[in-house]
Design a protein around this motif. Structure first.
Motif, PDB file in Angstrom:
ATOM      1  N   VAL A   5      -5.140   6.794   2.779  1.00 37.99           N
ATOM      2  CA  VAL A   5      -6.167   5.828   3.168  1.00 37.99           C
ATOM      3  C   VAL A   5      -7.284   5.741   2.126  1.00 37.99           C
ATOM      4  CG1 VAL A   5      -7.835   5.222   4.964  1.00 37.99           C
ATOM      5  CG2 VAL A   5      -5.603   6.172   5.583  1.00 37.99           C
ATOM      6  N   ARG A   6      -7.776   6.885   1.667  1.00 39.79           N
ATOM      7  CA  ARG A   6      -8.853   6.859   0.668  1.00 39.79           C
ATOM      8  C   ARG A   6      -8.361   6.266  -0.643  1.00 39.79           C
ATOM      9  NH1 ARG A   6      -9.032   8.820  -4.160  1.00 39.79           N
ATOM     10  NH2 ARG A   6      -8.054  10.729  -3.430  1.00 39.79           N
ATOM     11  N   ARG A   7      -7.147   6.669  -1.070  1.00 47.15           N
ATOM     12  CA  ARG A   7      -6.665   6.166  -2.350  1.00 47.15           C
ATOM     13  C   ARG A   7      -6.421   4.654  -2.296  1.00 47.15           C
ATOM     14  NH1 ARG A   7      -1.399   8.362  -5.293  1.00 47.15           N
ATOM     15  NH2 ARG A   7      -0.636   6.465  -4.377  1.00 47.15           N
ATOM     16  N   ASP A   8      -5.884   4.181  -1.177  1.00 43.78           N
ATOM     17  CA  ASP A   8      -5.680   2.740  -1.062  1.00 43.78           C
ATOM     18  C   ASP A   8      -7.013   2.002  -1.094  1.00 43.78           C
ATOM     19  OD1 ASP A   8      -2.994   2.737  -1.127  1.00 43.78           O
ATOM     20  OD2 ASP A   8      -2.691   2.442   1.025  1.00 43.78           O
ATOM     21  N   ALA A   9      -8.025   2.591  -0.451  1.00 43.25           N
ATOM     22  CA  ALA A   9      -9.346   1.943  -0.457  1.00 43.25           C
ATOM     23  C   ALA A   9      -9.866   1.893  -1.892  1.00 43.25           C
ATOM     24  CB  ALA A   9     -10.312   2.709   0.441  1.00 43.25           C
ATOM     25  N   ASP A  10      -9.688   2.973  -2.636  1.00 40.90           N
ATOM     26  CA  ASP A  10     -10.110   2.993  -4.045  1.00 40.90           C
ATOM     27  C   ASP A  10      -9.343   1.938  -4.843  1.00 40.90           C
ATOM     28  OD1 ASP A  10     -11.769   5.062  -3.504  1.00 40.90           O
ATOM     29  OD2 ASP A  10     -10.588   6.612  -4.528  1.00 40.90           O
ATOM     30  N   ALA A  50      -6.520   3.888 -12.650  1.00 43.06           N
ATOM     31  CA  ALA A  50      -6.078   2.562 -12.199  1.00 43.06           C
ATOM     32  C   ALA A  50      -7.260   1.598 -12.029  1.00 43.06           C
ATOM     33  CB  ALA A  50      -5.296   2.686 -10.897  1.00 43.06           C
ATOM     34  N   ALA A  51      -8.471   2.138 -11.898  1.00 39.42           N
ATOM     35  CA  ALA A  51      -9.654   1.277 -11.745  1.00 39.42           C
ATOM     36  C   ALA A  51     -10.225   0.853 -13.099  1.00 39.42           C
ATOM     37  CB  ALA A  51     -10.723   2.004 -10.941  1.00 39.42           C
ATOM     38  N   ASN A  52      -9.675   1.382 -14.181  1.00 40.38           N
ATOM     39  CA  ASN A  52     -10.168   1.080 -15.529  1.00 40.38           C
ATOM     40  C   ASN A  52      -9.542  -0.252 -15.993  1.00 40.38           C
ATOM     41  OD1 ASN A  52     -10.253   1.017 -18.415  1.00 40.38           O
ATOM     42  ND2 ASN A  52     -10.685   3.220 -18.424  1.00 40.38           N
ATOM     43  N   LEU A  53     -10.377  -1.276 -16.105  1.00 42.71           N
ATOM     44  CA  LEU A  53      -9.836  -2.621 -16.352  1.00 42.71           C
ATOM     45  C   LEU A  53      -9.160  -2.749 -17.713  1.00 42.71           C
ATOM     46  CD1 LEU A  53     -12.596  -4.871 -14.709  1.00 42.71           C
ATOM     47  CD2 LEU A  53     -10.448  -4.028 -13.732  1.00 42.71           C
ATOM     48  N   ALA A  54      -9.644  -1.988 -18.697  1.00 44.37           N
ATOM     49  CA  ALA A  54      -9.000  -2.046 -20.023  1.00 44.37           C
ATOM     50  C   ALA A  54      -7.609  -1.394 -19.953  1.00 44.37           C
ATOM     51  CB  ALA A  54      -9.867  -1.345 -21.061  1.00 44.37           C
ATOM     52  N   PRO A  58       0.808  -1.230   0.000  1.00 45.00           N
ATOM     53  CA  PRO A  58       0.000   0.000   0.000  1.00 45.00           C
ATOM     54  C   PRO A  58       0.839   1.277   0.000  1.00 45.00           C
ATOM     55  CG  PRO A  58       0.018  -0.997   2.181  1.00 45.00           C
ATOM     56  CD  PRO A  58       0.771  -1.936   1.294  1.00 45.00           C
ATOM     57  N   SER A  59       0.172   2.429  -0.168  1.00 39.18           N
ATOM     58  CA  SER A  59       0.842   3.736  -0.156  1.00 39.18           C
ATOM     59  C   SER A  59       1.590   3.949   1.152  1.00 39.18           C
ATOM     60  CB  SER A  59      -0.180   4.868  -0.225  1.00 39.18           C
ATOM     61  OG  SER A  59      -0.934   4.779  -1.374  1.00 39.18           O
ATOM     62  N   GLY A  60       2.778   4.505   1.044  1.00 32.60           N
ATOM     63  CA  GLY A  60       3.532   4.846   2.246  1.00 32.60           C
ATOM     64  C   GLY A  60       4.264   3.658   2.847  1.00 32.60           C
ATOM     65  N   SER A  61       4.216   2.509   2.168  1.00 33.69           N
ATOM     66  CA  SER A  61       4.928   1.348   2.710  1.00 33.69           C
ATOM     67  C   SER A  61       6.417   1.462   2.419  1.00 33.69           C
ATOM     68  CB  SER A  61       4.380   0.045   2.113  1.00 33.69           C
ATOM     69  OG  SER A  61       4.528   0.044   0.707  1.00 33.69           O
ATOM     70  N   GLY A  62       6.784   2.404   1.560  1.00 35.40           N
ATOM     71  CA  GLY A  62       8.192   2.596   1.226  1.00 35.40           C
ATOM     72  C   GLY A  62       8.621   1.791   0.021  1.00 35.40           C
ATOM     73  N   LYS A  63       7.656   1.226  -0.723  1.00 35.28           N
ATOM     74  CA  LYS A  63       8.062   0.273  -1.771  1.00 35.28           C
ATOM     75  C   LYS A  63       8.854   0.905  -2.906  1.00 35.28           C
ATOM     76  CE  LYS A  63       3.663  -0.007  -4.272  1.00 35.28           C
ATOM     77  NZ  LYS A  63       2.990   1.100  -3.538  1.00 35.28           N
ATOM     78  N   SER A  64       8.562   2.153  -3.261  1.00 34.88           N
ATOM     79  CA  SER A  64       9.332   2.778  -4.349  1.00 34.88           C
ATOM     80  C   SER A  64      10.787   2.974  -3.939  1.00 34.88           C
ATOM     81  CB  SER A  64       8.760   4.155  -4.713  1.00 34.88           C
ATOM     82  OG  SER A  64       7.463   4.011  -5.208  1.00 34.88           O
ATOM     83  N   THR A  65      10.968   3.574  -2.774  1.00 33.04           N
ATOM     84  CA  THR A  65      12.325   3.856  -2.299  1.00 33.04           C
ATOM     85  C   THR A  65      13.107   2.565  -2.125  1.00 33.04           C
ATOM     86  OG1 THR A  65      11.295   5.635  -1.049  1.00 33.04           O
ATOM     87  CG2 THR A  65      13.578   5.138  -0.526  1.00 33.04           C
ATOM     88  N   VAL A  66      12.476   1.596  -1.458  1.00 30.85           N
ATOM     89  CA  VAL A  66      13.157   0.329  -1.182  1.00 30.85           C
ATOM     90  C   VAL A  66      13.483  -0.392  -2.494  1.00 30.85           C
ATOM     91  CG1 VAL A  66      12.812  -1.974  -0.179  1.00 30.85           C
ATOM     92  CG2 VAL A  66      12.163   0.067   1.116  1.00 30.85           C
ATOM     93  N   ALA A  92      -7.852  -0.661  -3.824  1.00 33.54           N
ATOM     94  CA  ALA A  92      -8.069  -2.039  -3.364  1.00 33.54           C
ATOM     95  C   ALA A  92      -9.275  -2.683  -4.049  1.00 33.54           C
ATOM     96  CB  ALA A  92      -8.253  -2.064  -1.851  1.00 33.54           C
ATOM     97  N   ARG A  93     -10.090  -1.863  -4.721  1.00 32.95           N
ATOM     98  CA  ARG A  93     -11.241  -2.448  -5.427  1.00 32.95           C
ATOM     99  C   ARG A  93     -10.782  -3.273  -6.630  1.00 32.95           C
ATOM    100  NH1 ARG A  93     -14.786   2.479  -6.798  1.00 32.95           N
ATOM    101  NH2 ARG A  93     -12.712   3.301  -7.069  1.00 32.95           N
ATOM    102  N   VAL A  94      -9.606  -2.944  -7.182  1.00 29.41           N
ATOM    103  CA  VAL A  94      -9.157  -3.670  -8.375  1.00 29.41           C
ATOM    104  C   VAL A  94      -7.855  -4.433  -8.188  1.00 29.41           C
ATOM    105  CG1 VAL A  94     -10.375  -2.367 -10.156  1.00 29.41           C
ATOM    106  CG2 VAL A  94      -8.201  -1.497  -9.241  1.00 29.41           C
ATOM    107  N   ALA A  95      -7.122  -4.170  -7.130  1.00 23.61           N
ATOM    108  CA  ALA A  95      -5.877  -4.915  -6.901  1.00 23.61           C
ATOM    109  C   ALA A  95      -5.792  -5.239  -5.414  1.00 23.61           C
ATOM    110  CB  ALA A  95      -4.673  -4.086  -7.341  1.00 23.61           C
ATOM    111  N   GLN A  96      -5.390  -6.451  -5.144  1.00 20.75           N
ATOM    112  CA  GLN A  96      -5.341  -6.926  -3.772  1.00 20.75           C
ATOM    113  C   GLN A  96      -3.908  -6.711  -3.270  1.00 20.75           C
ATOM    114  OE1 GLN A  96      -5.772  -7.894  -0.516  1.00 20.75           O
ATOM    115  NE2 GLN A  96      -4.507  -9.605  -1.195  1.00 20.75           N
ATOM    116  N   PHE A  97      -3.699  -5.777  -2.345  1.00 24.90           N
ATOM    117  CA  PHE A  97      -2.307  -5.537  -1.944  1.00 24.90           C
ATOM    118  C   PHE A  97      -2.161  -5.367  -0.440  1.00 24.90           C
ATOM    119  CE2 PHE A  97      -4.329  -1.671  -3.422  1.00 24.90           C
ATOM    120  CZ  PHE A  97      -4.229  -0.856  -2.309  1.00 24.90           C
ATOM    121  N   PHE A  98      -3.187  -5.770   0.324  1.00 22.31           N
ATOM    122  CA  PHE A  98      -3.042  -5.678   1.778  1.00 22.31           C
ATOM    123  C   PHE A  98      -2.630  -7.023   2.382  1.00 22.31           C
ATOM    124  CE2 PHE A  98      -5.733  -1.830   1.362  1.00 22.31           C
ATOM    125  CZ  PHE A  98      -4.896  -0.948   2.033  1.00 22.31           C
TER     126      PHE A  98
END
Ligand code: DC
Length: 268
Positions: free
Chosen positions: A191-196, A110-114, A19-27, A198-204
Motif C-alpha cells: 500500500v505505501r509503495r503503491d502510494a509512492d 522510480a520517482a526520479n524523472l530523469a 498495482p503491486s500484487g495484481s499478479g501482473k508479472s506472473t500473468v 502513484a505520484r509519478v505513474a497513474q496505474f489505478f
C-alpha cells in the motif's frame, strides 16, 4: 514454445500495468509464453538501477547522481519468458534486485524523472526490437506501460484487484502465509509503495482504450485466459477496438474463485 498461428504473425505488443500484487508479472510471463512472444519486466530495470546505486554507495536522494547511473548503466534484461534475467556489467543480478533492501528503496529511484526518461527510452527500444525480432512481439509489463511507454500497444490492459486481495497475495508470496502477522508485515510494502509510485505513474485507473481486468476472486488460469481472450479478440477484429473482449473480461471477473490464485509466482 506454442506459437501464434502463422496467418496472424504480424507484430504484436501487449502492455499490462497495474498495482503491486495484481499478479501482473506472473500473468504477463505466462501470457508471453503461451503466445510465443518476448516478455519485458520493466520493474526489473528500475530495480537494477536501484541495486547499482546501492552497490556504488550513491545516495538515492541525489537525483542527478542516480540519473547518471541510469544513463551509463550496462544493463541487459533477458526477454525469454521461460528464463528472464537482469545483468549489470555482464553479471547476473536477477536475485539481488529482488532483495528486501532494493524492494524497500526502489520507489525513490522510480520517482526520479530523469531515470524514468532514460528507462522509457530503453524500454521503447527493447519493444521496437522485439517487434522486429524472431518472436514478432512482446508482452511488456510495468506501471506506466499502457500510458507512457507503449501507449500505441496493440492490446493494453490494466490488471487490478482489491487491496485486500493484493496484500494477501503478496503476503503468501513473501511469507508463505496470509495470517494476520504476514498481512501486517506486507501491508506497507504493497500500500505505501503503491502510494509512492502513484505520484509519478497513474496505474489505478484505466486510461482511454485500456481494458480494465479486475482479478479479485479470479484464479491465475482464469486471469491468463481473460488476457488471452482480449488478445484473440484483437487479432480476430484485426486491430479494431476490443469491445467484445471488454464484455468478456467483465463477465470473467464476476465469476467465482478458482483453485489456483493469481500471484503464485514472484511479485507483480
Ligand atoms: O514491479 P516491481 O515491483 O518490480 O517494480 C519496481 C519499482 O519500479 C516499483 O517501485 C514500481 C516501479 N516501476 C515504475 O515506476 N514503472 C515501471 N514501468 C515499472 C516499475
Amino acid at each position: 514454445m506454442p506459437q501464434r498461428p502463422q496467418a496472424s504473425r504480424r507484430p504484436l505488443v501487449v502492455a499490462i500495468d497495474g498495482p503491486s500484487g495484481s499478479g501482473k508479472s506472473t500473468v504477463s510471463r505466462i501470457v508471453a509464453g503461451r503466445l510465443g512472444l518476448e516478455y519485458l519486466d520493466t520493474g526489473a530495470m528500475y530495480r537494477a538501477v536501484c541495486w547499482a546505486c546501492l552497490e556504488r554507495g550513491i545516495d538515492l536522494a541525489d537525483e542527478p547522481a542516480v540519473a547518471e547511473v541510469a544513463r551509463n548503466l550496462d544493463l541487459h534484461v533477458g526477454t525469454d519468458p521461460e528464463a528472464p534475467f537482469a545483468r549489470v556489467d555482464g553479471r547476473d543480478v536477477s536475485s539481488q534486485i529482488r532483495s528486501t533492501r532494493v524492494s524497500a528503496t526502489v520507489s525513490i529511484v522510480a520517482a526520479n524523472l530523469a531515470v524514468r526518461a532514460e528507462l522509457r527510452r530503453r524500454q521503447q527500444e527493447i519493444i521496437a526490437a522485439a517487434r522486429q525480432g524472431p518472436r514478432h512481439g512482446v508482452v511488456a509489463e510495468g506501471r506506466d506501460i499502457t500510458t507512457v511507454v507503449a501507449p500505441d500497444a496493440d492490446v493494453r490492459i490494466l490488471l487490478t484487484a482489491s487491496e485486500g486481495d493484493r496484500v494477501a497475495r503478496r503476503a503468501r508470496e513473501v511469507h508463505g502465509s496470509d495470517d494476520d502477522r504476514a498481512l501486517a508485515a506486507t501491508h506497507d510494502q504493497v500500500v505505501r509503495r503503491d502510494a509512492d509510485d502513484a505520484r509519478v505513474a497513474q496505474f489505478f485507473e484505466a486510461a482511454d482504450g485500456v481494458l480494465r481486468l479486475d482479478s479479485s476472486g479470479l484464479s491465475l488460469a482464469e486471469t491468463v485466459d481473460a488476457v488471452l481472450a482480449a488478445v484473440a479478440e484483437h487479432e480476430r477484429t484485426d486491430g479494431a477496438e476490443v469491445v467484445a473482449g471488454k464484455g468478456l473480461l467483465v463477465e470473467l471477473a464476476a465469476e467465482s474463485v478458482g483453485a489456483e490464485r493469481v500471484g503464485a509466482g514472484r511479485g507483480a
